[in-house]
Design a protein around this motif. Structure first.
Motif, PDB file in Angstrom:
ATOM      1  N   LEU A 292      72.425  75.985  45.893  1.00  0.00           N
ATOM      2  CA  LEU A 292      73.273  76.979  45.229  1.00  0.00           C
ATOM      3  C   LEU A 292      73.057  76.867  43.732  1.00  0.00           C
ATOM      4  CD1 LEU A 292      76.250  76.131  47.519  1.00  0.00           C
ATOM      5  CD2 LEU A 292      75.178  78.381  47.407  1.00  0.00           C
TER       6      LEU A 292
ATOM      7  N   SER B  23      83.639  73.310  45.164  1.00  0.00           N
ATOM      8  CA  SER B  23      84.509  74.404  45.613  1.00  0.00           C
ATOM      9  C   SER B  23      85.903  73.839  45.904  1.00  0.00           C
ATOM     10  CB  SER B  23      83.931  75.094  46.857  1.00  0.00           C
ATOM     11  OG  SER B  23      83.828  74.193  47.941  1.00  0.00           O
TER      12      SER B  23
ATOM     13  N   THR C 219      84.663  78.645  43.670  1.00  0.00           N
ATOM     14  CA  THR C 219      83.378  77.949  43.638  1.00  0.00           C
ATOM     15  C   THR C 219      82.955  77.729  42.195  1.00  0.00           C
ATOM     16  OG1 THR C 219      82.038  79.981  43.660  1.00  0.00           O
ATOM     17  CG2 THR C 219      82.657  79.059  45.797  1.00  0.00           C
TER      18      THR C 219
ATOM     19  N   PRO D 154      77.849  82.257  43.704  1.00  0.00           N
ATOM     20  CA  PRO D 154      77.277  82.821  44.926  1.00  0.00           C
ATOM     21  C   PRO D 154      76.455  84.083  44.650  1.00  0.00           C
ATOM     22  CG  PRO D 154      79.698  82.888  44.994  1.00  0.00           C
ATOM     23  CD  PRO D 154      79.298  82.155  43.757  1.00  0.00           C
ATOM     24  N   GLU D 155      76.880  84.862  43.656  1.00  0.00           N
ATOM     25  CA  GLU D 155      76.176  86.124  43.350  1.00  0.00           C
ATOM     26  C   GLU D 155      74.786  85.888  42.777  1.00  0.00           C
ATOM     27  OE1 GLU D 155      77.941  85.014  39.420  1.00  0.00           O
ATOM     28  OE2 GLU D 155      78.511  84.762  41.511  1.00  0.00           O
TER      29      GLU D 155
ATOM     30  N   SER E 115      72.946  83.096  43.942  1.00  0.00           N
ATOM     31  CA  SER E 115      72.397  82.064  44.818  1.00  0.00           C
ATOM     32  C   SER E 115      71.623  82.628  46.007  1.00  0.00           C
ATOM     33  CB  SER E 115      73.522  81.141  45.316  1.00  0.00           C
ATOM     34  OG  SER E 115      74.091  80.430  44.242  1.00  0.00           O
TER      35      SER E 115
ATOM     36  N   GLY F 104      73.989  82.534  48.887  1.00  0.00           N
ATOM     37  CA  GLY F 104      75.139  83.097  48.178  1.00  0.00           C
ATOM     38  C   GLY F 104      75.626  84.382  48.819  1.00  0.00           C
ATOM     39  N   ASN F 105      74.690  85.224  49.269  1.00  0.00           N
ATOM     40  CA  ASN F 105      75.083  86.458  49.967  1.00  0.00           C
ATOM     41  C   ASN F 105      75.869  86.137  51.230  1.00  0.00           C
ATOM     42  OD1 ASN F 105      73.932  88.161  48.099  1.00  0.00           O
ATOM     43  ND2 ASN F 105      72.063  88.494  49.254  1.00  0.00           N
TER      44      ASN F 105
ATOM     45  N   MET G 228      77.641  83.490  51.767  1.00  0.00           N
ATOM     46  CA  MET G 228      78.952  82.998  51.361  1.00  0.00           C
ATOM     47  C   MET G 228      79.890  84.157  51.008  1.00  0.00           C
ATOM     48  SD  MET G 228      79.744  80.012  48.736  1.00  0.00           S
ATOM     49  CE  MET G 228      78.828  78.986  49.849  1.00  0.00           C
ATOM     50  N   LEU G 229      79.379  85.154  50.281  1.00  0.00           N
ATOM     51  CA  LEU G 229      80.201  86.328  49.960  1.00  0.00           C
ATOM     52  C   LEU G 229      80.582  87.081  51.239  1.00  0.00           C
ATOM     53  CD1 LEU G 229      78.434  87.588  46.718  1.00  0.00           C
ATOM     54  CD2 LEU G 229      80.723  86.577  46.879  1.00  0.00           C
TER      55      LEU G 229
END
Length: 192
Positions: free
Chosen positions: A135, A162, A171, A175-176, A178, A182-183, A185-186
């Motif tokens: 990440l 986190s 976090t 994530p945006e 990563s 990251g996607n 996680m979103l």
């Protein structure tokens, strides 16, 4: 609808672009009624703690955010301002998470910038994500370990990568920024 908090903090459009890629409808707003009605709220942040908290107070967002009942995701500075106290600018945070934010000791390169793994994953945000996944981090201050810690990163020392308490998730990593991890996680956040 996902409300992305508007408060002159950085990284807001990166978060909206990531949500667009996932097909999620979002709006960047500081309108209290729109925020209260949103299905989810994202509190992203890149910037300096004391000046950002001053803006949040001027807009009344420092009172609104802790009162929200829907899932809320704080990212980077957003996470740090949801904690009790921050050494950056000697800032009093919102106290959602029972931990303090401290400056990394200058034993290594600061800021902590780049890709890193996180361990001890304990949140629905990490569904289908493993400790081998990288990440993206960029920060000079870190959240201490606490009872709210849901993952740990080790850079100079172990810190909270986190946090979670009730409907509040956060976090330190972005994530945006990563990639696929990251996607995912979103996506996991959107399912909560």
């Amino acid at each position: 609808m996902i409300a992305i908090l508007k408060y002159n903090g950085g990284n807001v459009s990166s978060v909206q672009n990531a949500l667009n890629r996932l097909g999620a409808e979002s709006i960047i707003t500081d309108d209290f009624e729109l925020i209260k009605k949103a299905d989810k709220v994202i509190f992203p942040g890149v910037g300096e703690a004391s000046s950002t908290m001053k803006i949040l107070k001027e807009k009344g967002l420092d009172q609104l955010i802790p009162s929200l009942k829907q899932p809320v995701l704080g990212i980077c500075l957003g996470m740090q301002l949801m904690c009790k106290n921050n050494e950056e600018g000697n800032t009093v945070g919102m106290g959602i998470f029972d931990c303090n934010v401290k400056k990394f000791p200058s034993l290594d390169l600061v800021p902590h910038m780049g890709w890193n793994t996180v361990l001890d994953l304990k949140s629905p945000l990490f569904s289908e994500i493993s400790e081998e996944d990288d990440l993206y981090f960029v920060h000079s201050f870190y959240c201490e370990l606490s009872e709210n810690t849901t993952s740990v990163c080790d850079y100079i020392l172990p810190f909270s990568a986190s946090l979670q308490k009730d409907n509040f998730f956060a976090t330190q990593f972005h994530p945006e920024k990563s990639g696929k991890v990251g996607n995912k996680m979103l996506e996991n956040f959107l399912k909560i």
